[in-house]
Write a protein that holds these residues in place. Structure first.
Motif, mmCIF file in Angstrom:
data_model
loop_
_atom_site.group_PDB
_atom_site.id
_atom_site.type_symbol
_atom_site.label_atom_id
_atom_site.label_comp_id
_atom_site.label_asym_id
_atom_site.label_seq_id
_atom_site.Cartn_x
_atom_site.Cartn_y
_atom_site.Cartn_z
ATOM 1 N N VAL A 99 0.860 -1.181 0.000
ATOM 2 C CA VAL A 99 0.000 0.000 0.000
ATOM 3 C C VAL A 99 0.894 1.228 0.000
ATOM 4 C CG1 VAL A 99 -1.746 1.333 1.260
ATOM 5 C CG2 VAL A 99 -1.885 -1.172 1.218
ATOM 6 N N TRP A 100 0.512 2.215 -0.805
ATOM 7 C CA TRP A 100 1.220 3.492 -0.881
ATOM 8 C C TRP A 100 0.224 4.592 -0.528
ATOM 9 C CZ3 TRP A 100 6.373 3.857 -2.865
ATOM 10 C CH2 TRP A 100 6.895 2.645 -3.346
ATOM 11 N N GLU A 101 0.555 5.387 0.476
ATOM 12 C CA GLU A 101 -0.317 6.499 0.822
ATOM 13 C C GLU A 101 0.413 7.822 0.611
ATOM 14 O OE1 GLU A 101 -3.003 8.513 4.384
ATOM 15 O OE2 GLU A 101 -1.963 6.632 4.790
ATOM 16 N N PHE A 102 -0.235 8.736 -0.095
ATOM 17 C CA PHE A 102 0.320 10.063 -0.328
ATOM 18 C C PHE A 102 -0.318 11.059 0.625
ATOM 19 C CE2 PHE A 102 1.444 7.847 -4.120
ATOM 20 C CZ PHE A 102 2.590 8.467 -4.605
ATOM 21 N N GLY A 103 0.519 11.929 1.208
ATOM 22 C CA GLY A 103 0.017 12.953 2.105
ATOM 23 C C GLY A 103 -0.737 12.372 3.276
ATOM 24 N N ALA A 104 -0.049 11.632 4.134
ATOM 25 C CA ALA A 104 -0.705 10.842 5.183
ATOM 26 C C ALA A 104 -1.159 11.647 6.391
ATOM 27 C CB ALA A 104 0.233 9.713 5.638
ATOM 28 N N GLY A 105 -0.946 12.968 6.388
ATOM 29 C CA GLY A 105 -1.459 13.802 7.465
ATOM 30 C C GLY A 105 -0.951 13.386 8.834
ATOM 31 N N SER A 106 -1.871 13.164 9.748
ATOM 32 C CA SER A 106 -1.499 12.776 11.116
ATOM 33 C C SER A 106 -1.112 11.308 11.215
ATOM 34 C CB SER A 106 -2.673 13.044 12.057
ATOM 35 O OG SER A 106 -3.765 12.182 11.763
ATOM 36 N N GLY A 107 -1.369 10.541 10.176
ATOM 37 C CA GLY A 107 -1.132 9.094 10.224
ATOM 38 C C GLY A 107 -2.361 8.313 10.638
ATOM 39 N N ALA A 108 -3.470 9.007 10.907
ATOM 40 C CA ALA A 108 -4.670 8.330 11.391
ATOM 41 C C ALA A 108 -5.226 7.356 10.365
ATOM 42 C CB ALA A 108 -5.731 9.360 11.769
ATOM 43 N N LEU A 109 -5.270 7.755 9.078
ATOM 44 C CA LEU A 109 -5.811 6.855 8.066
ATOM 45 C C LEU A 109 -4.957 5.599 7.952
ATOM 46 C CD1 LEU A 109 -7.796 6.173 5.840
ATOM 47 C CD2 LEU A 109 -6.393 7.492 4.243
ATOM 48 N N ALA A 110 -3.654 5.765 7.912
ATOM 49 C CA ALA A 110 -2.760 4.605 7.833
ATOM 50 C C ALA A 110 -2.982 3.672 9.021
ATOM 51 C CB ALA A 110 -1.307 5.071 7.780
ATOM 52 N N LEU A 111 -3.108 4.247 10.210
ATOM 53 C CA LEU A 111 -3.305 3.426 11.407
ATOM 54 C C LEU A 111 -4.574 2.600 11.297
ATOM 55 C CD1 LEU A 111 -2.544 2.656 14.329
ATOM 56 C CD2 LEU A 111 -3.899 4.635 15.086
ATOM 57 N N HIS A 112 -5.664 3.218 10.911
ATOM 58 C CA HIS A 112 -6.938 2.512 10.878
ATOM 59 C C HIS A 112 -6.987 1.489 9.741
ATOM 60 C CE1 HIS A 112 -8.416 6.468 12.849
ATOM 61 N NE2 HIS A 112 -7.944 5.639 13.750
ATOM 62 N N VAL A 113 -6.401 1.803 8.603
ATOM 63 C CA VAL A 113 -6.342 0.833 7.506
ATOM 64 C C VAL A 113 -5.491 -0.367 7.918
ATOM 65 C CG1 VAL A 113 -5.440 0.436 5.178
ATOM 66 C CG2 VAL A 113 -6.790 2.482 5.657
ATOM 67 N N LEU A 114 -4.348 -0.102 8.529
ATOM 68 C CA LEU A 114 -3.469 -1.195 8.954
ATOM 69 C C LEU A 114 -4.138 -2.062 10.021
ATOM 70 C CD1 LEU A 114 -0.098 0.752 9.001
ATOM 71 C CD2 LEU A 114 -0.546 -1.329 7.679
ATOM 72 N N GLN A 115 -4.826 -1.440 10.960
ATOM 73 C CA GLN A 115 -5.530 -2.207 11.990
ATOM 74 C C GLN A 115 -6.585 -3.108 11.365
ATOM 75 O OE1 GLN A 115 -6.936 1.014 14.439
ATOM 76 N NE2 GLN A 115 -5.236 0.868 15.883
ATOM 77 N N ALA A 116 -7.349 -2.555 10.417
ATOM 78 C CA ALA A 116 -8.417 -3.332 9.794
ATOM 79 C C ALA A 116 -7.866 -4.463 8.935
ATOM 80 C CB ALA A 116 -9.299 -2.407 8.956
ATOM 81 N N LEU A 117 -6.806 -4.196 8.173
ATOM 82 C CA LEU A 117 -6.211 -5.247 7.345
ATOM 83 C C LEU A 117 -5.645 -6.362 8.221
ATOM 84 C CD1 LEU A 117 -4.376 -3.157 4.579
ATOM 85 C CD2 LEU A 117 -6.557 -4.386 4.398
ATOM 86 N N LYS A 118 -5.037 -5.983 9.336
ATOM 87 C CA LYS A 118 -4.507 -6.994 10.258
ATOM 88 C C LYS A 118 -5.630 -7.859 10.808
ATOM 89 C CE LYS A 118 -1.809 -7.501 14.533
ATOM 90 N NZ LYS A 118 -1.080 -6.769 15.612
ATOM 91 N N ALA A 119 -6.748 -7.234 11.176
ATOM 92 C CA ALA A 119 -7.887 -7.981 11.708
ATOM 93 C C ALA A 119 -8.464 -8.925 10.661
ATOM 94 C CB ALA A 119 -8.964 -7.007 12.191
ATOM 95 N N GLN A 120 -8.352 -8.567 9.391
ATOM 96 C CA GLN A 120 -8.854 -9.416 8.303
ATOM 97 C C GLN A 120 -7.853 -10.490 7.888
ATOM 98 O OE1 GLN A 120 -10.610 -7.310 4.912
ATOM 99 N NE2 GLN A 120 -11.023 -5.534 6.198
ATOM 100 N N GLY A 121 -6.660 -10.445 8.460
ATOM 101 C CA GLY A 121 -5.637 -11.423 8.105
ATOM 102 C C GLY A 121 -4.938 -11.133 6.791
ATOM 103 N N VAL A 122 -5.018 -9.887 6.325
ATOM 104 C CA VAL A 122 -4.363 -9.491 5.081
ATOM 105 C C VAL A 122 -2.886 -9.231 5.338
ATOM 106 C CG1 VAL A 122 -4.264 -7.777 3.229
ATOM 107 C CG2 VAL A 122 -6.484 -8.494 4.171
#
Length: 380
Positions: A99-122
């Motif tokens: 995954v590549w994220e541009f302009g990640a701001g505070s990092g909140a989006l990355a954190l929540h996407v990573l948490q959700a993908l981990k929970a899904q076993g991705v």
């Protein structure tokens, strides 16, 4: 509530010197770039708070500077968790693990996407953040500490990349050129120096110069008209298309298709500034202390992507995209405060219709979850 005057004055002096070196005038895109991204001085390059729900914070019982605006990832984790469902599908369909994220701001989006993908076993091989702001990078690193093994930061893109590309409110922060039709004649509107006392910070004024540039559509009527064109955002799509060998791109932002963007009644342009949760239309004041944005021409984005080998997966409102990706299921299980905040993502008078989502793919076509219903690609 504002950036330290010394920083603001130093940035104004820097821009004033640039104007002088350029013969007394620079295009607004140059001005906007310097105001936002000058190292150590530009709005996105110094350490002031930018993202958050409040225009001030309280320290030791006193109000101190807070945030300037709030984006969807700061409003609720449900935004990132829902987007992660689309990311997971795209990774599976395209056979990629990055995954590549541009302009990640505070990092909140990355954190929540990573948490959700981990929970899904991705499984991800990497989550790469492309952000030129050193101060924001420090905040992102702190926010994403639990995922330090997979998250990395880069300043430049490799010659080739693959995976799922995310950009939330990235295009609106890319510098734009201003075009002004005055008494039937088109000009490029730029910035020059105004007159001030010798001991004051530089002052900036608007100044028009003749140009061969034109909006992509003819604007009916003879009335004066101010608008923008977006060479930098279109160049960004060209870069993505050139470098992405396999994968998908999802860009979320506020804007319109071309016919709406250049509607005859939209005669004042879309450039806006944001500071302490207040909006204003004067980017020449308080330089470096506030955000400067412009709405996105999604037709131009789509055409730029197509020209670089990216095909459109879909285009729709943020509300429809998030509901397609399962937001309503998350809302059913959420507590009341979470539901109240998350509903702002899809309510028509909040972010639901104002924000749009456009997706691209490189490779074979497929049906993206977020565009399963309500696709408005035909309006582009």
């Amino acid at each position: 509530m504002t950036t330290a005057p010394s920083l603001t004055n130093a940035l104004a002096q820097r821009i004033a010197h640039a104007i002088s070196r350029s013969g007394g005038w620079i295009g607004f895109d140059d001005f906007m770039h310097q105001a936002l991204y000058t190292p150590g001085l530009g709005y996105y390059a110094h350490g002031s708070a930018k993202f958050g729900a409040m225009p001030y914070a309280v320290q030791d019982g006193e109000r101190v500077a807070g945030s300037d605006f709030v984006t969807a990832p700061e409003m609720t984790p449900l935004f990132g968790w829902t987007l992660a469902n689309q990311v997971a599908q795209a990774l599976q369909v395209t056979g990629t693990q990055e995954v590549w994220e541009f302009g990640a701001g505070s990092g909140a989006l990355a954190l929540h996407v990573l948490q959700a993908l981990k929970a899904q076993g991705v499984t991800l091989s990497s989550y790469t953040i492309v952000d030129i702001s050193g101060s924001l990078r420090e905040r992102q690193q702190a926010t994403l500490a639990e995922f330090s093994e997979v998250v990395r930061w880069v300043d430049a893109l490799p010659d080739a990349m693959q995976g799922v590309v995310l950009g939330n409110e990235v295009l609106d922060a890319m510098p734009v050129k201003l075009l002004a039709r005055v008494h039937g004649v088109w000009f490029e509107r730029g910035v020059a120096l105004g007159e001030v006392a010798t001991d004051s910070a530089p002052a900036f004024i608007w100044q028009d110069r003749p140009t061969d540039l034109r909006p992509p559509l003819d604007i009916p009527g003879e009335h004066d008209y101010l608008t923008e064109i977006h060479p930098q955002s279109e160049a960004f799509l060209h870069t993505l298309g050139d470098k992405l060998t396999a994968g998908a791109v999802f860009l979320l932002d506020y804007g319109f298709p071309e016919a709406e963007y250049y509607h005859p009644q939209r005669h004042m342009g879309t450039v806006m500034c944001h500071q302490a949760h207040q909006a204003d239309s004067d980017p020449l004041a308080d330089v470096g202390a506030k955000d400067i944005t412009a709405h996105v021409n999604f037709t131009g984005v789509a055409l730029a992507g197509n020209a670089a080998g990216l095909d459109v997966l879909g285009y729709t409102s943020q509300a429809r995209f998030l509901m397609n990706c399962g937001l309503l299921t998350y809302l059913e299980a959420a507590d009341l405060p979470t539901r109240v905040m998350a509903q702002k993502l899809i309510m028509e008078h909040e972010m639901g219709e104002f924000f749009k989502v456009i997706g691209f793919y490189k490779g074979e076509p497929w049906q993206a979850l977020g565009f399963a219903t309500g696709d408005k690609t035909h309006t582009l």
